[in-house]
Design a protein around this motif. Structure first.
Motif, PDB file in Angstrom:
ATOM      1  N   UNK A  25       7.072 -36.409 -18.279  1.00 25.80           N
ATOM      2  CA  UNK A  25       8.206 -37.303 -18.039  1.00 25.80           C
ATOM      3  C   UNK A  25       7.714 -38.608 -17.455  1.00 25.80           C
ATOM      4  N   UNK A  26       8.151 -39.678 -18.089  1.00 27.57           N
ATOM      5  CA  UNK A  26       7.738 -40.998 -17.629  1.00 27.57           C
ATOM      6  C   UNK A  26       8.736 -41.512 -16.589  1.00 27.57           C
ATOM      7  N   UNK A  27       8.391 -42.611 -15.992  1.00 26.37           N
ATOM      8  CA  UNK A  27       9.275 -43.241 -15.025  1.00 26.37           C
ATOM      9  C   UNK A  27      10.605 -43.585 -15.683  1.00 26.37           C
ATOM     10  N   UNK A  28      10.568 -44.028 -16.917  1.00 23.40           N
ATOM     11  CA  UNK A  28      11.777 -44.427 -17.625  1.00 23.40           C
ATOM     12  C   UNK A  28      12.721 -43.227 -17.815  1.00 23.40           C
ATOM     13  N   UNK A  29      12.156 -42.059 -18.133  1.00 21.88           N
ATOM     14  CA  UNK A  29      12.978 -40.858 -18.325  1.00 21.88           C
ATOM     15  C   UNK A  29      13.547 -40.388 -16.987  1.00 21.88           C
ATOM     16  N   UNK A  30      12.766 -40.424 -15.935  1.00 22.98           N
ATOM     17  CA  UNK A  30      13.219 -39.970 -14.617  1.00 22.98           C
ATOM     18  C   UNK A  30      14.320 -40.873 -14.069  1.00 22.98           C
ATOM     19  N   UNK A  31      14.220 -42.163 -14.287  1.00 26.81           N
ATOM     20  CA  UNK A  31      15.170 -43.122 -13.729  1.00 26.81           C
ATOM     21  C   UNK A  31      16.309 -43.471 -14.680  1.00 26.81           C
ATOM     22  N   UNK A  32      16.513 -42.675 -15.727  1.00 31.34           N
ATOM     23  CA  UNK A  32      17.539 -42.969 -16.729  1.00 31.34           C
ATOM     24  C   UNK A  32      18.945 -42.841 -16.151  1.00 31.34           C
ATOM     25  N   UNK A  33      19.753 -43.891 -16.404  1.00 34.90           N
ATOM     26  CA  UNK A  33      21.185 -43.838 -16.118  1.00 34.90           C
ATOM     27  C   UNK A  33      21.915 -44.433 -17.310  1.00 34.90           C
ATOM     28  N   UNK A  34      23.078 -43.910 -17.576  1.00 31.33           N
ATOM     29  CA  UNK A  34      23.826 -44.374 -18.742  1.00 31.33           C
ATOM     30  C   UNK A  34      24.194 -45.858 -18.627  1.00 31.33           C
ATOM     31  N   UNK A  35      24.674 -46.275 -17.444  1.00 31.84           N
ATOM     32  CA  UNK A  35      25.065 -47.678 -17.282  1.00 31.84           C
ATOM     33  C   UNK A  35      23.839 -48.597 -17.343  1.00 31.84           C
ATOM     34  N   UNK A  36      22.749 -48.163 -16.760  1.00 31.46           N
ATOM     35  CA  UNK A  36      21.513 -48.950 -16.821  1.00 31.46           C
ATOM     36  C   UNK A  36      21.000 -49.074 -18.249  1.00 31.46           C
ATOM     37  N   UNK A  37      21.180 -47.988 -19.013  1.00 29.89           N
ATOM     38  CA  UNK A  37      20.760 -48.011 -20.415  1.00 29.89           C
ATOM     39  C   UNK A  37      21.603 -49.000 -21.211  1.00 29.89           C
TER      40      UNK A  37
END
Length: 141
Positions: A25-37
């Motif tokens: 798991x990368x930083x991007x996957x760990x810090x994923x949020x729908x609104x941020x996406x």
């Protein structure tokens, strides 16, 4: 590496991930949020025109470099009225293994346009059509 990311993001809509890093798991996957996406997608849509311009500029620079490399190797050739030339013999008929590859000499009597010449046989007979310089070579007598 930066150019590859731009190409892959334009083609597939996301950055490329190396196969070795798929399982972890990368930083991007760990810090994923729908609104941020959604916000990141909106920003990338705003930047897509700049990415296209950058890719277009890179392609144009590549084309210019290839043209320069090709044109540096091309030796310009022209014939003047009165020059003697040989004509490829395989243009009008099939040539056997032992047949001559060139016919002539012919005299250039007219420059039709750039690269096309009207020829005259040594007995004075004019050939019926103009010939491209790719099928001619200078005859040295």
């Amino acid at each position: 590496m930066g150019g590859w990311v731009v190409k892959s993001s334009m083609a597939y809509g996301a950055e490329a991930v190396a196969p070795a890093k798929i399982g972890e798991q990368s930083w991007r996957v760990k810090e994923y949020t729908s609104s941020g996406n959604d916000q990141a997608l909106q920003i990338s849509l705003d930047l897509v025109d700049e990415l296209r311009d950058e890719a277009s500029t890179r392609a144009e620079r590549y084309r210019a470099c290839m043209n320069k490399a090709y044109n540096d190797r091309v030796k310009p050739r022209t014939f003047q009225v009165g020059d003697l030339v040989l004509r490829k013999s395989d243009i009008l008929k099939s040539v056997g293994k032992l047949d001559p590859k060139w016919e002539g000499p012919y005299k250039v009597i007219e420059i039709v346009k750039m690269g096309a010449y009207r020829l005259q046989h040594s007995d004075g007979k004019i050939l019926p059509r103009p010939w491209n310089m790719a099928n001619l070579k200078k005859f040295y007598a």
